[in-house]
Write a protein that holds these residues in place. Structure first.
Motif, PDB file in Angstrom:
ATOM      1  N   UNK A   1       0.754  -1.213   0.061  1.00 57.02           N
ATOM      2  CA  UNK A   1      -0.102   0.182   0.072  1.00 57.02           C
ATOM      3  C   UNK A   1       0.800   1.143  -0.095  1.00 57.02           C
ATOM      4  N   UNK A   2       2.173   1.373   0.680  1.00 55.67           N
ATOM      5  CA  UNK A   2       3.028   2.349   0.614  1.00 55.67           C
ATOM      6  C   UNK A   2       3.476   2.455  -0.736  1.00 55.67           C
TER       7      UNK A   2
ATOM      8  N   UNK B   1      -7.035  -0.392   6.362  1.00 58.48           N
ATOM      9  CA  UNK B   1      -6.288   0.576   5.488  1.00 58.48           C
ATOM     10  C   UNK B   1      -6.109   1.875   5.966  1.00 58.48           C
ATOM     11  N   UNK B   2      -7.376   2.291   6.591  1.00 57.98           N
ATOM     12  CA  UNK B   2      -7.222   3.865   6.629  1.00 57.98           C
ATOM     13  C   UNK B   2      -5.989   3.819   8.039  1.00 57.98           C
ATOM     14  N   UNK B   3      -5.571   2.621   8.866  1.00 57.49           N
ATOM     15  CA  UNK B   3      -4.353   2.759   9.880  1.00 57.49           C
ATOM     16  C   UNK B   3      -3.138   2.996   9.000  1.00 57.49           C
ATOM     17  N   UNK B   4      -3.077   2.197   7.841  1.00 56.14           N
ATOM     18  CA  UNK B   4      -1.841   2.412   7.330  1.00 56.14           C
ATOM     19  C   UNK B   4      -1.545   3.758   6.511  1.00 56.14           C
ATOM     20  N   UNK B   5      -2.458   4.686   6.595  1.00 56.49           N
ATOM     21  CA  UNK B   5      -2.393   5.951   6.090  1.00 56.49           C
ATOM     22  C   UNK B   5      -2.037   7.071   7.108  1.00 56.49           C
TER      23      UNK B   5
ATOM     24  N   UNK C   1       3.915   0.806  11.106  1.00 58.93           N
ATOM     25  CA  UNK C   1       2.636   1.120  11.290  1.00 58.93           C
ATOM     26  C   UNK C   1       2.251   1.975  12.413  1.00 58.93           C
ATOM     27  N   UNK C   2       1.232   2.805  12.304  1.00 55.69           N
ATOM     28  CA  UNK C   2       0.958   3.711  13.607  1.00 55.69           C
ATOM     29  C   UNK C   2       0.731   2.737  14.866  1.00 55.69           C
ATOM     30  N   UNK C   3       1.908   2.597  15.646  1.00 56.09           N
ATOM     31  CA  UNK C   3       1.682   1.657  16.706  1.00 56.09           C
ATOM     32  C   UNK C   3       0.691   1.995  17.659  1.00 56.09           C
ATOM     33  N   UNK C   4       0.371   3.153  18.076  1.00 52.55           N
ATOM     34  CA  UNK C   4      -0.481   3.329  19.030  1.00 52.55           C
ATOM     35  C   UNK C   4      -1.968   3.118  18.691  1.00 52.55           C
ATOM     36  N   UNK C   5      -2.348   3.537  17.558  1.00 50.50           N
ATOM     37  CA  UNK C   5      -3.601   3.287  17.085  1.00 50.50           C
ATOM     38  C   UNK C   5      -3.639   1.808  16.692  1.00 50.50           C
ATOM     39  N   UNK C   6      -2.732   1.161  16.142  1.00 54.14           N
ATOM     40  CA  UNK C   6      -2.895  -0.411  15.595  1.00 54.14           C
ATOM     41  C   UNK C   6      -2.962  -1.157  16.809  1.00 54.14           C
TER      42      UNK C   6
END
Length: 700
Positions: free
Chosen positions: A199-200, A274-278, A290-295
């Motif tokens: 996705x990146x 998918x929104x998390x990867x953004x 990856x966004x560690x906190x949200x994920x």
């Protein structure tokens, strides 16, 4: 390219939808007649209209309105596997038009439905259950028709959405759907996150969130028809062999609804992941960050409910396994009864129990006096003696014939003999009260309770002789106890073998049991005829067709109950396996997110000589704390229940529930589940740690 895991999830949800739809529709077919829009229960009648006239009125109603109307009557000899539909088809255009000629299209092979003309039931009391096959409004019109005939009627819609929710909200199939949805959500989220690098690349090429999501959906749109075709072919082949494609439309509709619901969960999880990867920049995304906190928060929001669900499923699985083992252990006792049957009384007289007492009670008393029946009534000990601080247990109300077949011994090991056939008249002999020696200190309270059971008005007319039995005895109750009320027990629990019961032995056919007592015990399946011919002969001779609607083979019923218990156990094991899979995926997800976020610091700490535990102390502490909390959750709840029961006992109140019994199997399954979950985290963390060290913090 779509991640392989996403394609697997979408193929699996189609397969699971078909499996769950099959189990659901099969259960519906075994519980009632499919295809009806409503069920009309005729509860009472003022007697102003004869049974033949009611049949004519229903046939006329069906023809005028163009709807099918059928009355359900259980089979006299096999009520658990055979039912009869007495049908007024209502014309050539109705759903039921061909049933009289071609039979009912049964979905389940475990239950047989035989169809007859409604006129064949013209001499039977009209009270009972009627199915309406047609527009929903036809049931209200039929209700008015019955009302004009002087009947009290209740209309329900068992196949409506509300009716199905009320029936299945606590069913294991609902839990299966929930755990499958949770597994699909977890695997979809994990697959999207694992595809973060791809996705990146797409983001670097200028694609937006919407563009990437639509790209994935287009690829799924190509994949879905192929998967659906494969699943449909397998389903059609199986159903064609199983039931000749009966009720294929209903099955397809249920499967489609389940598939749509699961697909909605999966697509929502796909979009959310998918929104998390953004949430990270393009360059970090190219390295898989990856966004560690949200994920991490998202993963724990799945893991905690999954752990709670898994513990609940594990408890249900152990209960189901114990139930199966108990039923298998009790099979020898049921085999010994041979062809014995219990009787089932018509529910049409629920509002007029006095009529049952007047017709059925005297017949049962005479059969008892002739030695044709075994009486085995059941009462709850605590409920029978409120305020007396008695322990939990049961009271059996039996006759001499029961005592002749089921051995009971006194504290010295001598068997109590049956007095059936004694030269002394039954009414001249005393009622024997047998109390386990373990309850010797409670003899006055138990005696008082027994006197109230046999002599509710406390007239003192019942002579009673109190004796002791040796503690630790288990006696056969001739049924599982599902029809008798005992506080704190699940109706599905097999209580065929009763430990240390208080036994009231009433002479065969004596006046000490009233007519209503005989009918009350019969409604508990507690009046057993060793010879089924005595039942059929009695029904004919006493004209009891309206009152006794079936007789249930005691041995056959327990075999059917065992089959249902095995089915329940398989469903619970399936649920437990899927829940364990969710825990495994979530554990790997936690470690993946943690490793990708902290790769550089983990490598730096390693080359600086930090120990493994010191490097990961926070994550390890969190996981160990979660494991300890969930390992002690069920034992703590059991302790709380025991404390509450002690408070009830101190207040002299009966137990309102059965406490959780933790056996070695329960503790083993719970411990195994917690160890599995913790081990999955530790192994995944060790894998990612070694990979980081090996690759030198260049990414995982």
């Amino acid at each position: 390219m779509l991640h392989r895991g996403i394609r697997v999830v979408h193929a699996a949800l189609l397969a699971f939808s078909a499996i769950l739809a099959f189990l659901f529709v099969r259960g519906l077919d075994e519980d009632g007649v499919l295809g009806n829009s409503a069920m009309v229960d005729v509860l009472d009648s003022d007697g102003s209209t004869s049974a033949p006239h009611v049949v004519q009125a229903v046939e006329s109603f069906a023809a005028r309105h163009g709807v099918g109307v059928a009355r359900e009557v259980p089979d006299l000899k096999n009520p658990d596997t055979v039912r009869h539909l007495y049908l007024a088809p209502g014309g050539t255009g109705t759903r039921t038009a061909k049933w009289l000629d071609h039979g009912y299209p049964a979905f389940s092979e475990n239950f047989t439905t035989r169809v007859h003309p409604l006129a064949d039931v013209g001499q039977l009391d009209p009270r009972g259950t009627y199915y309406v096959f047609g527009p929903a409004g036809a049931a209200d019109a039929l209700r008015l028709e019955f009302t004009h005939l002087g009947m009290t009627v209740e209309v329900s819609h068992p196949l409506s959405a509300r009716g199905l929710i009320d029936r299945y909200k606590n069913d294991s199939l609902f839990r299966s759907f929930y755990v499958v949805a949770l597994a699909a959500l977890t695997m979809t989220g994990a697959s999207v996150l694992l595809n973060a690098r791809a996705y990146g690349v797409l983001r670097m090429q200028g694609m937006s969130f919407t563009g990437i999501l639509l790209r994935d959906l287009r690829r799924l749109a190509v994949f879905w028809p192929l998967s659906a075709a494969v699943v449909a072919a397998a389903v059609l082949t199986f159903l064609g062999l199983y039931n000749g494609l009966a009720w294929l439309g209903l099955f397809a509709a249920v499967a489609a609804v389940l598939a749509v619901l699961l697909a909605a969960v999966v697509l929502a999880a796909h979009a959310a992941a998918l929104a998390l990867t953004f949430k990270v920049g393009v360059l970090p995304a190219l390295k898989g960050e990856l966004p560690s906190r949200a994920a991490s928060l998202s993963v724990y929001l799945v893991r905690v409910p999954a752990l709670l669900l898994a513990l609940s499923i594990a408890t249900n699985a152990t209960l189901a396994s114990r139930d199966v083992l108990t039923r298998e252990d009790n099979r020898d006792a049921y085999h010994a009864v041979g062809d014995a049957v219990s009787i089932r009384l018509s529910g049409a007289f629920a509002m007029h129990m006095d009529q049952l007492d007047q017709h059925v009670g005297p017949w049962l008393r005479r059969a008892d006096a002739r030695g044709e029946v075994i009486v085995a009534g059941r009462r709850d000990l605590q409920m029978s003696a409120p305020g007396e601080h008695l322990p939990s247990g049961e009271i059996l109300v039996v006759n001499d014939t029961y005592l002749a077949r089921q051995p009971m011994v006194d504290p010295a090991g001598r068997r109590y003999a049956s007095q059936a056939g004694s030269a002394t008249a039954a009414d001249a002999r005393a009622v024997r009260l047998l109390i386990p020696d373990t309850l010797a200190s409670d003899t006055p309270a138990i005696t008082k309770a027994a006197e109230a059971i046999i002599d509710p008005d406390l007239t003192g007319r019942v002579p009673m002789k109190v004796s002791a039995t040796r503690g630790g005895q288990r006696v056969f109750g001739y049924n599982t106890g599902e029809y008798s009320y005992r506080s704190g027990h699940d109706a599905a629990e097999d209580r065929s073998m009763v430990r240390d019961p208080v036994v009231i032995v009433v002479p065969n056919g004596s006046r000490f049991l009233t007519d209503d007592a005989y009918t009350a015990i019969a409604t508990q399946a507690g009046v057993v005829f060793p010879d089924p011919a005595d039942v059929t002969a009695g029904i004919r001779a006493e004209h009891l067709q309206d009152y006794v609607n079936s007789m249930s083979p005691v041995g056959e019923k327990t075999a059917l109950d065992l089959r249902k218990a095995l089915t329940e156990l398989r469903v619970q094991i399936f649920n437990l396996v899927i829940a364990a899979m969710v825990l495994l995926i979530a554990a790997v997800g936690v470690c993946l997110i943690y490793a990708r976020k902290n790769a550089q610091s983990i490598f730096a700490q390693h080359v600086s000589g930090w120990r493994y535990v010191a490097s990961h102390r926070f994550l390890l502490a969190v996981e160990v704390a979660i494991a300890v909390i969930f390992a002690t959750r069920v034992p703590f709840q059991a302790w709380q229940q025991r404390q509450h029961l002690r408070q009830l006992a101190a207040a002299g109140e009966p137990a309102t529930f059965e406490p959780t019994r933790l056996t070695a199997l329960d503790l083993g399954v719970i411990s195994g589940l917690v160890v599995f979950e913790l081990a999955a985290v530790l192994l995944a963390l060790a894998y990612f740690h070694r990979r980081i060290v090996k690759e030198g913090a260049t990414g995982t």
